[in-house]
Design a protein around this motif. Structure first.
Motif, PDB file in Angstrom:
ATOM      1  N   TYR A 206       0.847  -1.181   0.000  1.00 53.89           N
ATOM      2  CA  TYR A 206       0.000   0.000   0.000  1.00 53.89           C
ATOM      3  C   TYR A 206       0.884   1.233   0.000  1.00 53.89           C
ATOM      4  CZ  TYR A 206      -3.610   3.344   1.500  1.00 53.89           C
ATOM      5  OH  TYR A 206      -4.465   4.412   1.576  1.00 53.89           O
ATOM      6  N   ARG A 207       0.543   2.172  -0.837  1.00 54.30           N
ATOM      7  CA  ARG A 207       1.254   3.441  -0.932  1.00 54.30           C
ATOM      8  C   ARG A 207       2.772   3.232  -1.109  1.00 54.30           C
ATOM      9  NH1 ARG A 207      -1.804   8.109   2.537  1.00 54.30           N
ATOM     10  NH2 ARG A 207      -0.303   9.326   1.316  1.00 54.30           N
ATOM     11  N   ASP A 208       3.072   2.316  -2.028  1.00 51.44           N
ATOM     12  CA  ASP A 208       4.458   2.071  -2.436  1.00 51.44           C
ATOM     13  C   ASP A 208       5.305   1.412  -1.361  1.00 51.44           C
ATOM     14  OD1 ASP A 208       6.269   2.159  -4.558  1.00 51.44           O
ATOM     15  OD2 ASP A 208       7.245   3.968  -3.796  1.00 51.44           O
ATOM     16  N   ARG A 209       4.691   0.749  -0.391  1.00 56.21           N
ATOM     17  CA  ARG A 209       5.424   0.039   0.639  1.00 56.21           C
ATOM     18  C   ARG A 209       4.762  -1.323   0.882  1.00 56.21           C
ATOM     19  NH1 ARG A 209       8.404   3.507  -0.425  1.00 56.21           N
ATOM     20  NH2 ARG A 209       9.628   4.864   0.972  1.00 56.21           N
ATOM     21  N   ASP A 210       5.598  -2.354   1.057  1.00 58.94           N
ATOM     22  CA  ASP A 210       5.069  -3.685   1.318  1.00 58.94           C
ATOM     23  C   ASP A 210       4.428  -3.747   2.704  1.00 58.94           C
ATOM     24  OD1 ASP A 210       5.353  -6.644   0.108  1.00 58.94           O
ATOM     25  OD2 ASP A 210       5.529  -6.750   2.291  1.00 58.94           O
ATOM     26  N   PHE A 211       3.540  -4.701   2.853  1.00 57.22           N
ATOM     27  CA  PHE A 211       2.859  -4.941   4.125  1.00 57.22           C
ATOM     28  C   PHE A 211       3.845  -5.097   5.275  1.00 57.22           C
ATOM     29  CE2 PHE A 211       1.209  -8.610   6.772  1.00 57.22           C
ATOM     30  CZ  PHE A 211       0.366  -7.859   7.558  1.00 57.22           C
ATOM     31  N   VAL A 212       4.966  -5.799   5.038  1.00 55.86           N
ATOM     32  CA  VAL A 212       5.923  -6.012   6.128  1.00 55.86           C
ATOM     33  C   VAL A 212       6.539  -4.695   6.584  1.00 55.86           C
ATOM     34  CG1 VAL A 212       6.420  -8.362   5.346  1.00 55.86           C
ATOM     35  CG2 VAL A 212       7.895  -6.490   4.586  1.00 55.86           C
ATOM     36  N   TRP A 213       6.692  -3.759   5.669  1.00 56.40           N
ATOM     37  CA  TRP A 213       7.215  -2.429   6.028  1.00 56.40           C
ATOM     38  C   TRP A 213       6.232  -1.703   6.920  1.00 56.40           C
ATOM     39  CZ3 TRP A 213       6.028   2.752   5.518  1.00 56.40           C
ATOM     40  CH2 TRP A 213       7.089   3.657   5.675  1.00 56.40           C
ATOM     41  N   TRP A 214       4.950  -1.776   6.561  1.00 52.67           N
ATOM     42  CA  TRP A 214       3.935  -1.109   7.370  1.00 52.67           C
ATOM     43  C   TRP A 214       3.864  -1.711   8.775  1.00 52.67           C
ATOM     44  CZ3 TRP A 214       2.560   3.469   6.412  1.00 52.67           C
ATOM     45  CH2 TRP A 214       2.426   3.940   5.097  1.00 52.67           C
ATOM     46  N   LEU A 215       3.946  -3.033   8.864  1.00 57.55           N
ATOM     47  CA  LEU A 215       3.952  -3.634  10.193  1.00 57.55           C
ATOM     48  C   LEU A 215       5.128  -3.128  11.017  1.00 57.55           C
ATOM     49  CD1 LEU A 215       2.997  -7.391   9.588  1.00 57.55           C
ATOM     50  CD2 LEU A 215       1.564  -5.555  10.479  1.00 57.55           C
ATOM     51  N   GLY A 216       6.262  -2.920  10.352  1.00 57.38           N
ATOM     52  CA  GLY A 216       7.449  -2.438  11.056  1.00 57.38           C
ATOM     53  C   GLY A 216       7.293  -1.028  11.577  1.00 57.38           C
ATOM     54  N   VAL A 217       6.928  -0.082  10.714  1.00 53.88           N
ATOM     55  CA  VAL A 217       6.863   1.314  11.159  1.00 53.88           C
ATOM     56  C   VAL A 217       5.700   1.551  12.116  1.00 53.88           C
ATOM     57  CG1 VAL A 217       8.015   2.174   9.082  1.00 53.88           C
ATOM     58  CG2 VAL A 217       5.507   2.080   9.144  1.00 53.88           C
ATOM     59  N   LEU A 218       4.677   0.704  12.028  1.00 53.30           N
ATOM     60  CA  LEU A 218       3.547   0.845  12.942  1.00 53.30           C
ATOM     61  C   LEU A 218       3.764   0.110  14.265  1.00 53.30           C
ATOM     62  CD1 LEU A 218       0.646   0.394  10.350  1.00 53.30           C
ATOM     63  CD2 LEU A 218       1.313   2.524  11.488  1.00 53.30           C
ATOM     64  N   GLY A 219       4.900  -0.592  14.386  1.00 54.91           N
ATOM     65  CA  GLY A 219       5.211  -1.301  15.615  1.00 54.91           C
ATOM     66  C   GLY A 219       4.429  -2.583  15.810  1.00 54.91           C
ATOM     67  N   LEU A 220       3.799  -3.087  14.747  1.00 56.68           N
ATOM     68  CA  LEU A 220       2.930  -4.251  14.901  1.00 56.68           C
ATOM     69  C   LEU A 220       3.682  -5.574  14.874  1.00 56.68           C
ATOM     70  CD1 LEU A 220      -0.103  -3.067  12.738  1.00 56.68           C
ATOM     71  CD2 LEU A 220       0.165  -3.009  15.220  1.00 56.68           C
ATOM     72  N   TRP A 221       4.910  -5.595  14.366  1.00 53.64           N
ATOM     73  CA  TRP A 221       5.697  -6.824  14.445  1.00 53.64           C
ATOM     74  C   TRP A 221       6.016  -7.180  15.892  1.00 53.64           C
ATOM     75  CZ3 TRP A 221       5.602 -10.203  10.939  1.00 53.64           C
ATOM     76  CH2 TRP A 221       5.732  -9.917   9.580  1.00 53.64           C
ATOM     77  N   ASP A 222       6.092  -6.170  16.740  1.00 56.35           N
ATOM     78  CA  ASP A 222       6.498  -6.399  18.127  1.00 56.35           C
ATOM     79  C   ASP A 222       5.329  -6.607  19.074  1.00 56.35           C
ATOM     80  OD1 ASP A 222       9.243  -6.273  17.671  1.00 56.35           O
ATOM     81  OD2 ASP A 222       9.231  -4.087  17.705  1.00 56.35           O
ATOM     82  N   VAL A 223       4.110  -6.699  18.525  1.00 55.15           N
ATOM     83  CA  VAL A 223       2.964  -7.004  19.380  1.00 55.15           C
ATOM     84  C   VAL A 223       3.203  -8.349  20.044  1.00 55.15           C
ATOM     85  CG1 VAL A 223       0.510  -7.546  19.388  1.00 55.15           C
ATOM     86  CG2 VAL A 223       1.355  -5.627  18.026  1.00 55.15           C
ATOM     87  N   GLY A 224       3.060  -8.413  21.370  1.00 57.65           N
ATOM     88  CA  GLY A 224       3.446  -9.606  22.114  1.00 57.65           C
ATOM     89  C   GLY A 224       2.402 -10.692  22.198  1.00 57.65           C
ATOM     90  N   ALA A 225       1.155 -10.401  21.839  1.00 62.37           N
ATOM     91  CA  ALA A 225       0.104 -11.416  21.908  1.00 62.37           C
ATOM     92  C   ALA A 225      -1.041 -11.003  20.999  1.00 62.37           C
ATOM     93  CB  ALA A 225      -0.399 -11.583  23.339  1.00 62.37           C
ATOM     94  N   GLN A 226      -1.781 -11.993  20.534  1.00 67.08           N
ATOM     95  CA  GLN A 226      -2.943 -11.699  19.718  1.00 67.08           C
ATOM     96  C   GLN A 226      -4.092 -11.181  20.589  1.00 67.08           C
ATOM     97  OE1 GLN A 226      -2.515 -15.742  18.076  1.00 67.08           O
ATOM     98  NE2 GLN A 226      -3.117 -14.848  16.123  1.00 67.08           N
ATOM     99  N   LYS A 227      -5.018 -10.473  19.930  1.00 59.61           N
ATOM    100  CA  LYS A 227      -6.181  -9.990  20.648  1.00 59.61           C
ATOM    101  C   LYS A 227      -7.018 -11.180  21.132  1.00 59.61           C
ATOM    102  CE  LYS A 227      -6.538  -5.857  17.716  1.00 59.61           C
ATOM    103  NZ  LYS A 227      -7.370  -5.141  16.720  1.00 59.61           N
ATOM    104  N   PRO A 228      -7.632 -11.073  22.314  1.00 60.40           N
ATOM    105  CA  PRO A 228      -8.472 -12.169  22.801  1.00 60.40           C
ATOM    106  C   PRO A 228      -9.534 -12.556  21.774  1.00 60.40           C
ATOM    107  CG  PRO A 228      -8.144 -10.539  24.530  1.00 60.40           C
ATOM    108  CD  PRO A 228      -7.565  -9.951  23.276  1.00 60.40           C
ATOM    109  N   GLY A 229      -9.666 -13.863  21.547  1.00 60.74           N
ATOM    110  CA  GLY A 229     -10.632 -14.357  20.580  1.00 60.74           C
ATOM    111  C   GLY A 229     -10.089 -14.504  19.176  1.00 60.74           C
TER     112      GLY A 229
END
Length: 419
Positions: A206-229
């Motif tokens: 999206y917007r000239d950046r791969d999904f993995v890049w977005w997860l990185g800059v948004l800090g989502l790769w470092d989320v420690g657990a999934q949402k309940p459910g």
């Protein structure tokens, strides 16, 4: 015969075991890596022929070596990934022993060490790391009897469309494997049905950046657990065909018949839950949430990335989504094969320790078990979202190796009265 001794036995010579070896060596800790097949065997023989990595080469790699077989934005094929891991093992001089299967690991009689029984003899170690990965034993749900007149194949054993009997194919599972296999079968001219359960459906880019890049800059790769459910919600994303967003409306429009979650079977008829529309809608919401987060990041930081309004345009609802099938007569529809893309279970039966829950899953904190000297690596969500990715397991391995080194330093301590 004298028993071989070492500080650490690492079981598994895939990406987890190789990463573990690098960090143990950096800490000066003696070890061996035992692999029952070849290095990175699962990448070679536990994947279908056309599989490519789900992340681009610049991202899904170890920090100290780039892929030499493709450009940074390409998605390496499975053989390239296996070769890369083998090259990395040679580069770091990992003490890997291939063709050695571990059959049992238990404490010595005095409890001070571990005895690791293998096909090549017994090794005594102070620590043991199970680096056998997240994808060990394929799981086929007990829905369709084995004696039914339809072939049943797990995605682990699927190779290509030519492998299958003539006829239509039902793929069960809407994660990355199931969606990609259904797409491949449909492109090959097979009449294809796809059972779609709950899933996340991020944009490939999206917007000239791969999904993995977005997860990185948004800090989502470092989320420690999934949402309940959402612990068992799969992610549908693909690096195939140069990388594409897995859009189920597109697949339906191209000829794949979509159904809801597979529910039951009786006298040749499979039944499905009435949840297809809800599952697709939830995947759409996940997709749009990622776009919103990305747009908010651009607005907040002022980074110069092109707008992409067309990313919010949806394909038209195919007939199978407007009026979902609730039942499927396999013989009437000419279905000769069911491919179960339904995940794996872990197998730690060889570890004779009290460090597992009632379902056989390890009890651990970032790979450190409650059993002193026993460690795990390559588990899903071991420390973060990225734990099962090549780069993520490398960072988890550093933590585990550091913990082993810390424990060794404590055990070396002697008060002045004992010196």
């Amino acid at each position: 015969m004298a028993v071989e001794k070492t500080d650490v036995v690492v079981v598994g010579g895939g990406q987890a075991g190789i990463a573990m070896s690098e960090h143990l060596s950096s800490n000066g800790i003696s070890h061996v890596v035992l692999e029952k097949n070849r290095v990175a065997e699962a990448w070679r023989t536990g994947r279908w022929d056309s599989l490519v990595a789900n992340g681009p080469a610049w991202h899904d790699r170890f920090p100290n070596l780039e892929f030499s077989t493709c450009g940074p934005d390409a998605f390496p094929d499975k053989e390239s990934v296996a070769d890369y891991l083998g090259e990395y093992a040679e580069m770091i001089k990992a003490p890997v022993r291939t063709g050695v299967e571990v059959t049992k690991a238990e404490r010595t009689a005095d409890g001070g060490a571990f005895l690791v029984e293998t096909s090549a003899g017994t090794i005594e170690a102070q620590n043991i790391v199970a680096a056998t990965g997240a994808f060990q034993c394929p799981v086929i749900p007990p829905i369709v009897p084995a004696e039914s007149p339809v072939d049943q194949v797990h995605s682990f054993n699927y190779r290509n469309p030519q492998q299958l009997r003539d006829g239509a194919v039902l793929v069960v599972g809407a994660g990355s494997s199931g969606a990609q296999i259904a797409d491949e079968l449909n492109r090959a001219g097979r009449k294809t049905y796809l059972s779609v359960g709950p899933h996340d459906r991020p944009p490939r880019a999206y917007r000239d950046r791969d999904f993995v890049w977005w997860l990185g800059v948004l800090g989502l790769w470092d989320v420690g657990a999934q949402k309940p459910g959402t612990e068992h919600v799969t992610i549908s994303v693909s690096g195939a065909y140069g990388g594409q967003t897995m859009d189920f409306r597109r697949l339906g429009g191209e000829g794949v018949t979509l159904m809801g979650l597979t529910e039951g079977y009786e006298e040749g008829v499979l039944t499905f839950r009435d949840d297809l529309q809800g599952n697709v809608a939830a995947g759409d919401a996940n997709y749009l949430e990622m776009l919103d987060l990305a747009d908010a990041y651009v607005a907040r930081t002022g980074i110069d990335l092109p707008e992409e309004p067309e990313a919010r345009h949806q394909f038209a609802d195919p007939e199978c989504l407007r009026n979902p099938l609730r039942a499927l007569d396999l013989a009437k529809e000419g279905i000769t094969t069911i491919i179960w893309a339904t995940g794996f279970r872990q197998d730690f039966d060889w570890m004779k320790f009290d460090t597992f829950d009632e379902k056989g899953a390890p009890r651990h904190q970032r790979g450190v078990s409650k059993e002193p000297g026993v460690y795990f690596l390559g588990l899903p969500w071991q420390s973060r979202r990225g734990s099962t990715f090549i780069w993520g397991v490398w960072h988890d391995a550093k933590h585990v190796a550091d913990q082993i080194a810390i424990q060794k330093s404590y055990l070396r301590y002697r008060p002045p009265t004992e010196v």
